[in-house]
Enzyme design. Structure first.
Site, PDB file in Angstrom:
ATOM      1  N   GLU A 186      65.849  45.187  66.500  1.00  0.00           N
ATOM      2  CA  GLU A 186      65.089  44.603  67.596  1.00  0.00           C
ATOM      3  C   GLU A 186      65.942  44.178  68.791  1.00  0.00           C
ATOM      4  OE1 GLU A 186      61.458  43.853  67.989  1.00  0.00           O
ATOM      5  OE2 GLU A 186      61.778  45.629  66.747  1.00  0.00           O
TER       6      GLU A 186
ATOM      7  N   SER B  59      24.659  15.285  21.631  1.00  0.00           N
ATOM      8  CA  SER B  59      24.959  14.162  20.731  1.00  0.00           C
ATOM      9  C   SER B  59      26.221  13.395  21.086  1.00  0.00           C
ATOM     10  CB  SER B  59      25.074  14.676  19.288  1.00  0.00           C
ATOM     11  OG  SER B  59      23.833  15.169  18.826  1.00  0.00           O
TER      12      SER B  59
END
Length: 727
Positions: free
Chosen positions: A111, A363
């Site tokens: 770059e 229960s």
């Protein structure tokens, strides 16, 4: 600005001298370049070329907001992450030293190869671009990393239509200005984090994980070449990327790049390094981007719970039960060590958190009912309860509780009734305690889904008609392990430690825990070798809701509480799944793993409890040692004699409605009357008409309409009365 133009030309000439390339350009070309640059310098005097104000490095990094958030266990181990911001895919800011050196070198060379030498503007690149344009060649880019970072920080510099000479000058001046305030390493670091590599992935962290499944520190030279090849066009196809990578590499043999590029651009990889251990908890807690939350979870225990649940659901198969959840709590601290909201698999609702979803309790509420009855002195663990058919009049009609197996065991002790999860004795216990009183106790024990009053739930509250969450279950059962003290659970390290408060007495809690840990007491229902029996002390209770929609197993040792739910999150019934074949095996596997090194021990018996050897009259149950609240102990237990029982009408129940069947002869449709207690000398009256002796079990042939059935003693006094209707 003329002086500025001369400085530009002088700088350009100096750089050419340093690199020995002054002779490359002819004097004519050099003159043209100088003229253009000087002209550009004068044009720069226009206000439009002034660069935008750019933030400094510290502000840029502080403003960085990742799209992800992260969840850690109690030791700092990453256990999950979640994407919260969907505008772009960004991970945490990646420091320069966390990017592999070879990746940094390759990307800079691709770059901006003179990045370390220029001051924000690469004048050689600018001169080359000018030369190419003058010669009619395709112009190559002259943007430096500094100029690109400036454009990232000020999007107007990279906006559409910003490629004119005036905008280019602004970018150049912005790059030069950035170099005066930022170091080279800061600029490079910012570039690697701000650059877009592919799709929505922004920054080298997201690119490395999303394209290679690696961290930036693990990137190789070939990885970096492929990333560099993407930068000019992040949408390029595999062939284009491979060709660019080959050109950047200067390698003789580039055949490998075709396969590497295809693999990189293949199916998207996860942008997370976490093992995905707690997706439901991450959905609960990771609500903002950038959060790093340390939970109370233990990654090892979380894995144990996941594996146990996955194994059981695979065993059951998706046609029997599709979903499940597990919560593990440290009793001493209240820290949640595992919270598994589901495992996916055959689930049709994988996003629903089974640990926080409200489901019918079944229960599992019975232990708190019996604890309240024992605490108030209404029952002892040895008290005899009648497990026989009962009909209760309610505002919505008759309530006729039945046991899970549809059978009845007759006289049974409270210990065996609770351990065996018998329904009718639980309803009889609720009659002693009171529905509203029991409702209030459940609320105090953290069941905050009970938003209606006790009358709304009625007698079915004893059998778990209310809806609860698995987290509430874990906190409630932990209170039994703590001697009747309840406190909120902790999910994160930031949650406050709240001292548990008493909700029942230590004595009642201890006796109930002893019952739930008694394998002999539950043998009549579950057998001697069920999943609830462990090689060390542990208390447990199962529960199954109406129509087999929910199956629970919740229990505790001296150190841990484990709560498990199995069912179908969409609410359809399970098939062939019972209390011990659904959730209990998961509970057992997790408990065994938690106590692999240190077995569970029974909590120390609190003061105020007496131990006695008891026998039962009529051999109702076998002799045994039993525990009593101080002052309630006994040596022998027997049913109350008939003479001691209050005479009453058992059948019909007041409020009953009976329908005549037109296909059955009328004289064959009678109603059998049943009474209890000592009723010698008592008589039955139907609408004031004498039916005969109360103990004769007369058959009533009542006409249509409302009727009053009364039980009267020798003196003619009404001792019980019921109303019923025949239609």
């Amino acid at each position: 600005m003329a002086a500025w133009g001369r400085r530009v030309v002088t700088r350009l000439l100096d750089e050419w001298d340093e690199r020995g390339v002054r002779g490359i350009l002819t004097p004519a070309r050099l003159g043209i370049a100088s003229v253009v640059l000087v002209a550009g310098g004068f044009a720069a005097a226009d206000w439009a070329t002034l660069p935008p104000l750019l933030p400094d490095y510290a502000k840029t990094r502080a403003a960085w907001a990742p799209s992800e958030s992260w969840l850690y266990d109690r030791s700092g181990v990453l256990i999950d992450s979640a994407r919260v911001d969907y505008q772009a895919r960004r991970l945490a800011w990646t420091p320069l030293d966390k990017v592999s050196p070879v990746a940094r070198e390759v990307l800079v060379a691709a770059e901006d190869r003179r990045f370390r030498a220029h001051g924000g503007i690469d004048w050689l690149a600018v001169g080359g671009a000018l030369r190419d344009r003058l010669e009619g060649k395709r112009s190559r880019g002259a943007s430096t990393l500094s100029m690109q970072v400036a454009a990232f920080l000020s999007p107007e510099l990279a906006a559409p239509g910003s490629r004119g000479w005036r905008e280019k000058l602004r970018q150049m001046r912005a790059g030069a200005a950035l170099e005066q305030r930022w170091s080279k390493d800061q600029i490079l670091e910012a570039y690697l984090n701000l650059a877009g590599f592919r799709g929505e992935a922004q920054g080298i962290g997201a690119a490395a994980l999303g394209l290679f499944g690696k961290t930036p520190a693990a990137l190789t030279r070939d990885d970096a070449l492929l990333l560099a090849a993407l930068l000019p066009d992040p949408r390029a196809d595999a062939a284009q990327v491979a060709a660019r990578a080959c050109a950047l590499s200067h390698d003789q043999d580039c055949r490998r790049f075709a396969g590497l590029a295809a693999s990189m651009l293949g199916p998207a990889r996860s942008l997370a390094l976490d093992p995905g251990l707690a997706p439901h908890l991450s959905d609960m807690l990771l609500t903002k981007p950038g959060l790093r939350i340390t939970t109370t979870l233990d990654a090892r225990i979380q894995r144990v719970a996941i594996q146990a649940l996955r194994h059981q659901l695979q065993e059951l198969g998706g046609t029997r039960a599709r979903d499940g959840a597990v919560v593990v709590v440290d009793n001493a601290s209240g820290d949640v060590l595992a919270m598994v909201g589901g495992i996916g698999g055959a689930s049709t609702a994988p996003q629903v958190n089974g640990a926080t979803a409200y489901r019918q309790a079944g229960s599992t509420l019975k232990p708190f009912l019996y604890a309240q009855a024992i605490e108030k002195g209404y029952l002892t663990a040895a008290s005899i309860l009648d497990d026989s058919p009962v009909q209760l009049d309610t505002a919505s009609g008759l309530y006729v509780p039945q046991n899970y197996d549809k059978g009845f065991k007759g006289p049974v002790s409270a210990r065996n009734a609770l351990a065996g999860s018998l329904n009718v004795p639980a309803v009889r216990t609720l009659l002693l305690v009171g529905v509203n009183s029991f409702h209030d106790r459940l609320w105090d024990t953290g069941y905050h889904g009970l938003t209606e009053d006790g009358d709304y739930y009625g007698y079915s509250l004893a059998l778990g008609s209310a809806e609860v969450t698995l987290m509430e279950q874990a906190a409630a059962y932990r209170s039994l392990a703590l001697g009747g003290r309840w406190g909120p659970l902790r999910l994160t390290k930031d949650d406050a430690h709240v001292a548990p408060r008493p909700v029942t007495t230590p004595q009642a809690a201890w006796i109930v825990a002893d019952i739930l840990a008694d394998p002999n007491a539950r043998a009549g229902t579950f057998g001697l070798d069920s999943s609830l029996r462990l090689p060390f002390w542990a208390a447990a209770k199962t529960g199954t809701s109406k129509a087999m929609r929910d199956n629970w197993c919740v229990g505790f040792s001296d150190r841990f509480t484990v709560a498990v739910w199995v069912g179908n999150l969409e609410g359809d019934p399970m098939r062939a799944v019972s209390g011990t074949s659904g959730a209990a095996p998961v509970w057992r596997d997790v408990m065994l793993a938690l106590h692999r090194e240190v077995p569970g021990r029974q909590p120390e018996r609190p003061a105020g409890i007496d131990e006695r050897r008891i026998t039962f009259a009529d051999h109702v149950e076998q002799p045994r040692a039993e525990y009593f609240l101080k002052g309630t102990a006994m040596d022998q237990v027997a049913q109350a004699p008939m003479a001691a029982r209050r005479p009453r009408i058992v059948n019909p129940v007041s409020g009953s409605v009976y329908a005549l069947d037109p296909d059955i002869p009328r004289d064959r449709q009678g109603l059998s009357v049943t009474v209890s207690g000592e009723v010698i000398g008592h008589r039955l009256l139907l609408d004031k008409r004498d039916l005969g002796a109360a103990d004769s079990r007369p058959l009533v042939l009542a006409p249509r309409g409302r009727h009053t059935l009364a039980l009267v003693d020798l003196g003619g006094r009404v001792v019980d009365q019921v109303l019923f209707t025949v239609r």
